[in-house]
Each structure stands twice: as C-alpha cells, then as structure tokens.
Write a protein that holds these residues in place. Structure first.
Motif, mmCIF file in Angstrom:
data_model
loop_
_atom_site.group_PDB
_atom_site.id
_atom_site.type_symbol
_atom_site.label_atom_id
_atom_site.label_comp_id
_atom_site.label_asym_id
_atom_site.label_seq_id
_atom_site.Cartn_x
_atom_site.Cartn_y
_atom_site.Cartn_z
ATOM 1 N N SER A 39 -71.457 -31.047 -68.191
ATOM 2 C CA SER A 39 -72.726 -30.946 -68.917
ATOM 3 C C SER A 39 -72.684 -31.757 -70.210
ATOM 4 O O SER A 39 -73.701 -32.282 -70.657
ATOM 5 C CB SER A 39 -73.080 -29.487 -69.201
ATOM 6 O OG SER A 39 -72.227 -28.964 -70.167
ATOM 7 N N VAL A 40 -71.481 -31.900 -70.783
ATOM 8 C CA VAL A 40 -71.332 -32.744 -71.987
ATOM 9 C C VAL A 40 -71.584 -34.198 -71.595
ATOM 10 O O VAL A 40 -72.304 -34.940 -72.278
ATOM 11 C CB VAL A 40 -69.916 -32.575 -72.599
ATOM 12 C CG1 VAL A 40 -69.706 -33.539 -73.751
ATOM 13 C CG2 VAL A 40 -69.694 -31.140 -73.049
ATOM 14 N N SER A 65 -81.325 -29.316 -66.723
ATOM 15 C CA SER A 65 -81.070 -28.887 -68.099
ATOM 16 C C SER A 65 -80.274 -29.964 -68.835
ATOM 17 O O SER A 65 -79.461 -30.670 -68.234
ATOM 18 C CB SER A 65 -80.313 -27.563 -68.107
ATOM 19 O OG SER A 65 -79.135 -27.653 -67.344
ATOM 20 N N GLN A 66 -80.513 -30.058 -70.124
ATOM 21 C CA GLN A 66 -79.831 -31.101 -70.907
ATOM 22 C C GLN A 66 -78.352 -30.763 -71.090
ATOM 23 O O GLN A 66 -77.508 -31.630 -71.111
ATOM 24 C CB GLN A 66 -80.517 -31.260 -72.251
ATOM 25 C CG GLN A 66 -79.952 -32.402 -73.063
ATOM 26 C CD GLN A 66 -81.021 -33.118 -73.870
ATOM 27 O OE1 GLN A 66 -82.182 -32.773 -73.831
ATOM 28 N NE2 GLN A 66 -80.625 -34.133 -74.599
ATOM 29 N N SER A 67 -78.052 -29.475 -71.238
ATOM 30 C CA SER A 67 -76.650 -29.055 -71.380
ATOM 31 C C SER A 67 -76.481 -27.688 -70.712
ATOM 32 O O SER A 67 -77.336 -27.267 -69.945
ATOM 33 C CB SER A 67 -76.276 -28.998 -72.855
ATOM 34 O OG SER A 67 -77.168 -28.149 -73.538
ATOM 35 N N SER A 68 -75.387 -26.973 -71.027
ATOM 36 C CA SER A 68 -75.121 -25.676 -70.391
ATOM 37 C C SER A 68 -76.222 -24.671 -70.733
ATOM 38 O O SER A 68 -76.803 -24.716 -71.807
ATOM 39 C CB SER A 68 -73.796 -25.117 -70.887
ATOM 40 O OG SER A 68 -72.753 -25.960 -70.496
ATOM 41 N N ILE A 69 -76.470 -23.754 -69.788
ATOM 42 C CA ILE A 69 -77.459 -22.710 -70.063
ATOM 43 C C ILE A 69 -76.774 -21.345 -69.979
ATOM 44 O O ILE A 69 -75.862 -21.146 -69.185
ATOM 45 C CB ILE A 69 -78.654 -22.766 -69.081
ATOM 46 C CG1 ILE A 69 -78.172 -23.090 -67.659
ATOM 47 C CG2 ILE A 69 -79.702 -23.751 -69.531
ATOM 48 C CD1 ILE A 69 -79.241 -23.024 -66.635
ATOM 49 N N VAL A 108 -78.188 -26.546 -64.661
ATOM 50 C CA VAL A 108 -79.085 -26.647 -63.499
ATOM 51 C C VAL A 108 -79.579 -28.076 -63.350
ATOM 52 O O VAL A 108 -79.912 -28.731 -64.346
ATOM 53 C CB VAL A 108 -80.303 -25.704 -63.692
ATOM 54 C CG1 VAL A 108 -81.330 -25.917 -62.586
ATOM 55 C CG2 VAL A 108 -79.864 -24.247 -63.726
ATOM 56 N N GLU A 109 -79.572 -28.585 -62.115
ATOM 57 C CA GLU A 109 -80.218 -29.876 -61.894
ATOM 58 C C GLU A 109 -80.910 -29.913 -60.541
ATOM 59 O O GLU A 109 -80.628 -29.108 -59.660
ATOM 60 C CB GLU A 109 -79.237 -31.052 -62.061
ATOM 61 C CG GLU A 109 -78.154 -31.136 -61.032
ATOM 62 C CD GLU A 109 -77.264 -32.377 -61.177
ATOM 63 O OE1 GLU A 109 -76.993 -32.814 -62.311
ATOM 64 O OE2 GLU A 109 -76.834 -32.898 -60.143
ATOM 65 N N ILE A 151 -86.160 -23.689 -66.239
ATOM 66 C CA ILE A 151 -85.877 -25.113 -65.977
ATOM 67 C C ILE A 151 -86.075 -25.413 -64.492
ATOM 68 O O ILE A 151 -86.678 -26.421 -64.124
ATOM 69 C CB ILE A 151 -84.433 -25.463 -66.429
ATOM 70 C CG1 ILE A 151 -84.366 -25.429 -67.954
ATOM 71 C CG2 ILE A 151 -84.006 -26.825 -65.916
ATOM 72 C CD1 ILE A 151 -82.977 -25.357 -68.522
ATOM 73 N N ALA A 152 -85.604 -24.482 -63.616
ATOM 74 C CA ALA A 152 -85.734 -24.673 -62.167
ATOM 75 C C ALA A 152 -87.211 -24.764 -61.782
ATOM 76 O O ALA A 152 -87.592 -25.595 -60.952
ATOM 77 C CB ALA A 152 -85.051 -23.527 -61.433
#
Lengths: 134, 467
Positions: B117-118, B134-138, B199-200, B147-148
């Motif tokens: 995620s980094v 998501s841009q980073s960890s959730i 999430v992606e 986000i989903a």
C-alpha cells in the motif's frame, strides 16, 4: 495396493524425511512402512550424533565440531596432539560477524587430532578436534 | 569491479550468477545447507561453506552465518539472487553496515516497495496509473465498503505486506464484504504479522505484463522492455516470453516510460521489475515492483543481448550503464518454460526425488538454466523448480516451434515434471495466437488432464507391447 504405489510411498517418505508411516485402508486393512536406517539419515540427526559420543566409531573418543560459522583462533598457541585437557577447558574460539563462540571440551582427555588451523574458516558442522577420553 | 563476492542463494540462480562471475574474473563464495552439500553450484564456486541444516530459516535465511562467511572469506559484495533474503530490507541494510556492497537496490527502496500500500501511494503521487481503489491501508470495514461502492464490485482486498496471493480476498457482492474483510485481515496477520489491508478494483482476465528496468547510481534508468507472464497457476508463473504478443511498439514506449518514472520516484538503482495488469484495451495499471533479479530474466537477456547479472554487478560497483538509449528494443522473440518437479496430471503436486536420467536439449538458440544433473536429488525442503528452458527465435512462431522441439528432446527420468504440460501449451491454438490472459490455465485445465493422461496410457500400452 500395488507394488508400484508402495514404492511411490517409500520415495515420498524418503523425500519428506519420514522414518515410518502407518496407513489405514478401509476398516481392517492396515499398512505400516518403515525406512531402513542405512538408506536414510537425516542430516540434522547425523550432526547431533557427531557431537555426542559416536558409538559406531569408538567409545573412547569424541569429536568436537562447530555449530557456528566464522574464523577460528586457538585459545593457546602451543596446543599439540597428545596434550592433556580438562572438561570445560576452552580450546579455541570461532569469531563471526556478531559473536564470539567458545569451543569447549565436554570430557577430560587427550587431544588425538587437531583438524583446524589458526585463522581457518570454520563452517557449520566442521570437525575441529578429536579427543581421546581418559 | 569486485574481485570476490558471496552468493546468498542456492540452485539454478547460484549457478547462473557464478557463470557470469567466472567470465568476468570475479571469485565466488557459495553458501549451502546440509541438504545441498552435493549441489552443482557448491562444486562450481571457488569456495563453499556450509551455513546450517536444511531448514531455510537455519541456513539460507540465517543472516549472522551468511555475513560471517562473507567476513571470514574477505568478500566485497553479496548477491542475494531471488527469493530467500533478496527482498529483505534488514539484510540489505545490515550487509551495507558490515561493509559489504549489497548487489541490489538501497534497503529503503526495498522497504518501501515491499509494503504494497506504501508502494501504491507512492505510485499515485508519481502519476503512475494504479488500479482504482484506496490510496493506502484502511482500518475499518465501513471505510473499505465505501471505497468498494465507489469503485464498484468486484473488488480485491489485499494485504499491505502481502505477496503470492496470501491475505487476498475477491469480493463479488456487497453483502460479502464485511466477512471477507475480516478473513483477509486474519490471514494477513497470520502470514505477515501485519493485519493491514487495502482495497482495489478487480480486473477480470487481465494480462500480467512486467517491465524490466536497470538503474545505475548516477541517475540513469533504462528499460529493457516487457515480459509477458500471463501463463500462471495460482499466481505462480509457468511460462514467460519477451516481447509480449499484446504489446505494440507504442504501448512498449508508454509502459517503459511509466516504469522508468516509477523507478526514478524512489531513486532506485540496480535491477528491478515493475509488474502491470494490462486490459484488452491496452490500459495498464501498476501492480507491484520486485526489487531484485527475477526468475524469468533470461528471456529479456535473449532479446536485449545484455547479461543482466553483469549489469547488476557493474552498477553495484558504481559504474555507469553502457546503453545510450532509455528503452532497449527487443530483437526477435524469447520464451521460457519453468520445468518443475511437479505432476501436472495430479494437480501439479510436488514430486521431489532422485533424477535417474538427465539429458538436456541442445542446438542453436537453446539455453538451459539449471542446477540439475544425473543422480541429483530434488529436495523437498526447497521449491520444486528443476530447470528453466529458454529459446530464442526470429519471430514468435519460430520461438514456439523451437521450444516445442526442445521440450520433446529434454529427458528427465525418475521424477515427474511439468514438461508434458508445456508441450500441450506450445500447440494450444489460444496460446499460439497470442490471445490469452491469466485465466488460461484454469480455463484449459481439464483438457490438459485428459490429454496428459491419454498420452500416459498410450505410453504404457506401447511399453507393454514392446516388453
């Protein structure tokens, strides 16, 4: 069970390091397979046996091996074959990148072989000394 | 240039590295576990030292023992190969602190790219396309679900510290999200001691295309083109080729420029691979960066005419890259089959054991990277790869035909291998046409099984008739 299948099981046992295996085939049939020790020796087991007194060679001597990796130095300069040593005596050191390991003798006895030189590179399981037990 | 290096690896990649070192006049120190005392690379190296028992955590992952050998034998640098400690930032850092050159990137680059995620966040900042998500960890289910919903199902929940498909969950429907989120967190915690997930968007049937880059310590980054790695089974690559049949010269330029941008964003040096997912419209998205030499690097070497291990050694020693262009254009076509000790007719179950007969294929433009020999014991302690068979052709068709012939010439007796699987793929119409994606193996698996078993029966009948 066919001979070929049993043979495959033996191969799988050997490859995975199992010495024996019991299989239940239905309610009544049981099969037990055992690997011959002559065919199979786990390297780790071999190593432990070296450290202990090795019965198969002689009960009168022990081998001192290193379980560390590094550069060897003698504890005293003039150690020679035939020298009398005491239990717990430090014979040398193995210096690694982050440790200094003392090589001690576990018995009273006499040195019968010196298998390492000053400054020599010692690897895992390397034979260093053989000591005749008093 | 270095005069002596230590190779902190085993098997075919240790052999591969030693070969280049021998040519360049660099002395090599091999390290091995008790299970590998008869290994080919141990015999080939100038010096070899046992560092522990078969268990990898006690030998090939034993940092104090490996560094102690490097120190005791006066090595100047350490090549980590792939796997084992190659992407361990602590190993890279400690090696450097102990005075050895780590033949790979700076430990900070490994650290940043290792946290998925980094890496993703970094790529977004550098305008490298990533899958929507998501841009980073959730941290919470609610946050993830929002986000989903925004990006639309299906989505993937992935472990921040993940890899190899662990801690990864596919969610098709909104009502499954909460359960899958918790499962992914649990698996991530168990596998990586880090429960963070992100999430992606999930892409159906993408291609896996990756770009090889090499960077020196003077700010130069060069792309050596792409590799097509879509023929996979459970995220394990089986066949790779370069170039990719799906990549046009324009797309290659775009992907290469993106990969170079990604590498420059983290001041990367040494060899690295940027993995992308490619859709059928030519859109590509950053997946991850591997901060090491890849298993499949030979296909790039074959079409680019550069020895990647040599380039690694040279840039690690501080030399400038020899290329005058930023993107090296491929010449001809190369393909690699991973020959594993696995039985394709039994769901690719590993089949370690002793190789009783071993005969490698030969002839023009055929290369075998392997640590195997007759009577070699394929150990159950390590991965099941026995060899990599690589061929080159002037075009894809010629390369596939040459591979097909070489596979049939390759004789490995005593263990089951994936050779029959590869023979089947080489003549498969979808594969030959270049029209395939990462679902190729799953889609065609039943057909493989039927054909492989049919051939086995024929062989048995022929043997009976002859005997």
């Amino acid at each position: 069970m066919e001979v070929k299948q049993i043979q495959k099981l033996y191969e799988a046992m050997e490859a995975n390091g199992y010495e024996s295996l019991e299989l239940e085939l239905g309610k009544k049939n049981k099969i037990k397979l055992k690997l011959d020790q002559a065919n199979f020796l786990e390297p780790e087991t071999l190593y432990e046996e070296f450290e202990e007194e090795d019965d198969s060679i002689s009960k009168t001597q022990i081998e001192i091996r290193s379980d560390k990796v590094g550069t060897f130095s003698f504890a005293r300069e003039n150690l020679e074959i035939g020298d009398q040593i005491k239990k717990g005596e430090v014979l040398g050191t193995v210096k690694g990148i982050s440790f200094l390991d003392k090589i001690k003798c576990s018995v009273d006895g006499r040195i019968s072989n010196i298998a390492i030189q000053q400054g020599g590179v010692v690897d895992y399981g390397r034979l260093l000394f053989v000591v005749e037990i008093d | 240039m270095f005069s002596k290096i230590l190779i902190a690896n085993r098997g075919e990649i240790a052999v591969r590295i030693i070969r280049t070192c021998k040519r360049m006049g660099i002395a090599t120190v091999a390290v091995y576990s008790e299970a590998d005392q008869n290994a080919l690379y141990v015999k080939m190296a100038d010096e070899a030292y046992c560092i522990g028992p078969a268990r990898p955590d006690l030998s090939y992952l034993n940092i104090p023992n490996i560094l102690s050998v490097a120190h005791a034998t006066n090595c100047e640098a350490i090549h980590p190969g792939y796997g084992f400690l190659s992407e361990n930032p602590s190993f890279a850092e400690i090696s450097q602190k102990c005075g050895f050159v780590f033949i790979g990137p700076d430990h900070r680059s490994i650290e940043r790219m290792g946290q998925k995620s980094v890496a993703r966040e970094l790529m977004i900042k550098s305008n490298v396309p990533v899958m929507p998500g998501s841009q980073s960890s959730i941290d919470t289910i609610e946050e993830g679900l929002q986000i989903a919903r925004d990006i639309g199902f299906p989505v993937l929940i992935k472990a921040t510290s993940g890899g190899g498909g662990k801690g990864m969950r596919l969610v098709e429907k909104e009502e499954d999200f909460a359960k899958m989120f918790e499962m992914a967190q649990g698996e991530a915690q168990a596998s990586f001691a880090d429960k963070r997930v992100y999430v992606e968007k999930f892409m159906r049937n993408p291609r896996h295309v990756e770009v090889q880059i090499i960077a020196d310590q003077h700010g130069n980054v060069v792309s050596l083109g792409e590799r097509e790695c879509s023929i996979q089974r459970r995220h394990q690559k089986l066949i790779e080729e370069s170039p990719s049949p799906a990549v046009t010269p324009e797309l290659r330029k775009k992907m290469s420029e993106t990969a170079i941008k990604a590498a420059k964003a983290i001041n990367y040096h040494n060899a690295g691979t940027i993995e992308f997912l490619l859709d059928s419209d030519g859109n590509f998205f950053f997946m991850e960066m591997n901060t090491r030499l890849q298993v499949e690097h030979p296909v790039t070497e074959m079409v680019c005419n550069y020895d990647l291990v040599e380039l690694q050694l040279r840039v690690a020693a501080g030399e400038k890259l020899p290329m005058e262009t930023e993107i090296v254009q491929p010449f001809g076509w190369a393909i690699e089959c991973r020959i594993n000790a696995e039985d394709p007719s039994m769901s690719f179950i590993p089949c370690p054991g002793r190789i009783e007969k071993y005969l490698v294929p030969g002839g023009p433009w055929i290369r075998v990277d392997s640590a195997a020999y007759e009577n070699y014991l394929v150990s159950s302690s390590y991965d099941s790869m026995v060899a990599k068979l690589i061929v080159w052709g002037r075009n894809r068709e010629e390369a596939l035909d040459r591979m097909n012939a070489a596979l049939r010439e390759y004789e490995i007796k005593g263990i089951e291998t994936t050779i029959p699987f590869h023979i089947h793929v080489m003549k498969h119409p979808d594969f030959r046409s270049g029209n395939f994606s990462t679902n190729f193996v799953d889609k065609n698996f039943d057909r493989f099984i039927n054909e492989i078993n049919g051939e086995k029966e024929k062989e048995a009948a022929a043997n009976q008739a002859a005997g």
